[in-house]
Motif scaffolding. Structure first.
Motif, PDB file in Angstrom:
ATOM      1  N   ARG A   5       1.572  -0.582  10.392  1.00 21.50           N
ATOM      2  CA  ARG A   5       1.368   0.691   9.646  1.00 21.50           C
ATOM      3  C   ARG A   5       2.152   1.925  10.441  1.00 21.50           C
ATOM      4  O   ARG A   5       2.103   3.001   9.818  1.00 21.50           O
ATOM      5  CB  ARG A   5       0.155   1.205   9.608  1.00 21.50           C
ATOM      6  N   ASP A  31       2.058   1.829  -3.446  1.00 24.81           N
ATOM      7  CA  ASP A  31       0.866   2.337  -4.299  1.00 24.81           C
ATOM      8  C   ASP A  31       0.916   4.032  -4.062  1.00 24.81           C
ATOM      9  O   ASP A  31       0.617   4.565  -5.235  1.00 24.81           O
ATOM     10  CB  ASP A  31      -0.203   1.818  -3.839  1.00 24.81           C
ATOM     11  N   TYR A  32       1.008   4.203  -2.819  1.00 18.62           N
ATOM     12  CA  TYR A  32       0.882   5.846  -2.648  1.00 18.62           C
ATOM     13  C   TYR A  32       2.148   6.179  -3.183  1.00 18.62           C
ATOM     14  O   TYR A  32       2.151   7.655  -3.821  1.00 18.62           O
ATOM     15  CB  TYR A  32       0.953   6.244  -1.129  1.00 18.62           C
ATOM     16  N   VAL A  33       3.432   6.159  -3.146  1.00 16.16           N
ATOM     17  CA  VAL A  33       4.709   6.498  -3.785  1.00 16.16           C
ATOM     18  C   VAL A  33       4.404   6.475  -5.369  1.00 16.16           C
ATOM     19  O   VAL A  33       4.774   7.697  -5.897  1.00 16.16           O
ATOM     20  CB  VAL A  33       5.870   5.629  -3.389  1.00 16.16           C
ATOM     21  N   GLY A  46       4.028  10.377  -4.252  1.00 17.79           N
ATOM     22  CA  GLY A  46       4.348  10.527  -2.767  1.00 17.79           C
ATOM     23  C   GLY A  46       5.689  10.148  -2.408  1.00 17.79           C
ATOM     24  O   GLY A  46       6.408   9.453  -3.635  1.00 17.79           O
ATOM     25  N   ASP A  92       7.970   8.022   0.778  1.00 23.01           N
ATOM     26  CA  ASP A  92       7.375   7.126   2.095  1.00 23.01           C
ATOM     27  C   ASP A  92       8.592   6.595   2.696  1.00 23.01           C
ATOM     28  O   ASP A  92       9.576   6.310   1.794  1.00 23.01           O
ATOM     29  CB  ASP A  92       6.098   6.321   1.887  1.00 23.01           C
ATOM     30  N   LYS A 134       0.828  -1.216   0.051  1.00 24.74           N
ATOM     31  CA  LYS A 134      -0.129  -0.018   0.163  1.00 24.74           C
ATOM     32  C   LYS A 134       0.759   1.250  -0.007  1.00 24.74           C
ATOM     33  O   LYS A 134       0.723   2.096  -0.523  1.00 24.74           O
ATOM     34  CB  LYS A 134      -0.878   0.068   1.143  1.00 24.74           C
ATOM     35  N   GLN A 135       2.239   1.271   0.875  1.00 26.40           N
ATOM     36  CA  GLN A 135       2.828   2.301   0.720  1.00 26.40           C
ATOM     37  C   GLN A 135       3.499   2.541  -0.753  1.00 26.40           C
ATOM     38  O   GLN A 135       3.497   3.898  -1.046  1.00 26.40           O
ATOM     39  CB  GLN A 135       3.950   2.376   1.757  1.00 26.40           C
ATOM     40  N   ASP A 164       8.507  13.712   3.756  1.00 27.03           N
ATOM     41  CA  ASP A 164       7.221  14.130   4.320  1.00 27.03           C
ATOM     42  C   ASP A 164       6.814  15.452   3.748  1.00 27.03           C
ATOM     43  O   ASP A 164       5.732  15.868   3.513  1.00 27.03           O
ATOM     44  CB  ASP A 164       7.281  14.362   5.995  1.00 27.03           C
ATOM     45  N   ARG A 184       8.098   9.987  -5.525  1.00 23.01           N
ATOM     46  CA  ARG A 184       8.108   8.809  -5.908  1.00 23.01           C
ATOM     47  C   ARG A 184       9.411   8.065  -5.525  1.00 23.01           C
ATOM     48  O   ARG A 184      10.080   7.217  -6.152  1.00 23.01           O
ATOM     49  CB  ARG A 184       8.308   9.022  -7.671  1.00 23.01           C
ATOM     50  N   GLN A 222       2.027   7.214  -7.000  1.00 26.50           N
ATOM     51  CA  GLN A 222       0.981   8.272  -7.199  1.00 26.50           C
ATOM     52  C   GLN A 222       1.695   9.532  -7.191  1.00 26.50           C
ATOM     53  O   GLN A 222       1.326  10.690  -7.314  1.00 26.50           O
ATOM     54  CB  GLN A 222      -0.159   8.230  -6.502  1.00 26.50           C
TER      55      GLN A 222
END
Length: 433
Positions: A323, A52-54, A58, A60, A49-50, A277, A283, A56
């Motif tokens: 998480r 997937d966020y990156v 982000g 992390d 999931k992390q 942050d 990415r 897009q």
């Protein structure tokens, strides 16, 4: 008369053979890790999931905490495998006294040297070539058939500068090196092109001749390494990848440094976390690993309150929450090792032939685990590597010899392991007199 080619192995069997070969050598397989992974479903899901966020846009990070035998190395390899399936370029960096975390130039150099995609290892050249090709394709699609080579080259160089404008505003050297690489390739000057790639990767001893031709002064150093990493991620994304996932392993080695160096290293971690942050490193995903002493010891992260505050976790009950900033791994146990053994049997069946399940029974597997753990002070957590190496040997013998009966003849003898035991394994070994 031509000799017929042997039948090509299907991908599944080839992967199975690679897994078995790695276990024979006592190493983590390069691929197919989900087939032998046990007890990490929740942790893998969180990291997925992390990523997937990156992907897009982000940035992390995650810290993996565990003793020897908890599966840190396996989870790192599995996480990078997941990242590659999601279109990321990956790299695996090992921190040491020679390459501490605060020497960012050395860390950046390791990242570049270890770039890997699904298609190939040492992928820096392939990534840069793909990025430049994508720029040319886009220009040709816009300019149509009227754009010839004479017009394409300067247009591509302008696009290189535009793509890295945010980086060039702070340091123009990366764009200059990439332009030099592009020109050298077009001119067939491959030594110059190789020097350009070497300079981009912070390799030492790149000659003055290259820097004069590229119009570059100096080299990549600790002060600009993170900036160049941002530029590298821009190139990676421009080449069609989701981003860059970096595993930074064995952070606990920092505890052996002098206090000033340790604190500088811990402040570097704060710098990276804050940059992610703030959105300054889009990415980009960092995965750090360390032993409990790194997080709780007097010479560890606890000694630097700003870093401790950022990655400390709440552990109020037995339900761990991956998480949080840290994934806390439990030690390997007998039940998990039995499950891994059964999965290895399935992999072996695809690699070679179906093993005789009567000779390789649950009862034999449990007896074998007990025989090995007895020699290591009852510590199941330190034996998985040794157990799997021995277990594959038994599977081989069962396939090769019909009269081989492991339940009758197998006994663990550590003599053949002399010289290859790791210090954690050696430290708990029971000596026979």
């Amino acid at each position: 008369m031509s000799t017929p080619e042997p039948d090509r192995m299907d991908r599944g069997r080839l992967e199975s053979i690679n897994i078995v070969n790695a276990l024979r050598r006592g190493t983590v397989p390069a691929g197919g890790l989900e087939r032998i992974a046990v007890g990490l479903d929740v942790e893998e899901g969180v990291i997925a999931k992390q990523l997937d966020y990156v992907a897009q846009g982000g940035g992390d990070t995650k810290f993996i905490r565990g003793d020897y035998g908890s599966g840190k190395t396996f989870l790192v390899a599995r996480s990078l495998e997941i990242a590659r399936t999601k279109g990321f370029v990956t790299s695996h960096v090992v921190i040491s006294s020679a390459t501490p975390i605060h020497k960012l130039r050395g860390v950046y150099q390791q990242i570049c040297a270890g770039l890997r995609t699904n298609e190939e290892e040492h992928a820096l050249k392939a990534v840069v070539d793909t990025w430049l090709f994508a720029i040319e394709e886009r220009l040709l699609s816009v300019g149509g058939t009227g754009m010839d080579d004479a017009a394409l080259e300067p247009a591509t160089e302008r696009e290189i500068e535009t793509a890295l404008s945010g980086i060039s505003a702070l340091n123009s050297a990366l764009a200059a090196a990439l332009r030099t690489y592009y020109r050298a390739n077009n001119a067939g000057d491959f030594p110059l092109a190789q020097s350009a790639l070497g300079w981009i990767a912070a390799e030492p001893n790149i000659g003055r001749d290259f820097k004069q031709k590229a119009g570059i002064r100096g080299d990549i150093d600790d002060t600009v390494a993170l900036l160049f990493l941002r530029g590298l991620v821009s190139v990676i994304h421009g080449a069609g990848y989701s981003g860059l996932a970096i595993a930074v392993d064995e952070l606990e080695t920092m505890q052996g440094l002098q206090r000033s160096q340790r604190e500088k290293g811990y402040q570097t971690l704060v710098q990276i976390i804050d940059a992610l942050d703030r959105g300054d490193m889009p990415r980009c995903f960092f995965l750090f690993t360390g032993t409990p002493a790194l997080f709780d010891g007097s010479r560890g992260i606890r000694s630097v309150p700003p870093l401790f505050d950022r990655i400390n976790v709440v552990m109020s009950d037995e339900f761990k929450n991956p998480r949080q900033p840290q994934i806390v791994l439990a030690k390997f146990d007998t039940a998990k090792l039995e499950q891994v053994a059964l999965r290895v049997v399935d992999v072996y069946a695809q690699a070679y032939t179906e093993p005789d399940r009567e000779r390789i029974s649950h009862r034999f597997i449990r007896a074998m685990i007990k025989k090995i753990t007895t020699r290591f002070g009852g510590r199941v957590d330190v034996i998985p590597r040794i157990f799997l190496k021995e277990f594959v040997d038994i599977l081989d013998k069962c396939e090769l010899y019909e009269d081989y009966q492991p339940q009758d003849v197998y006994d663990f003898d550590s003599e053949h392991l002399k010289g290859e035991l790791r210090k954690e394994e050696e430290s708990v070994m029971v000596v026979r007199f």
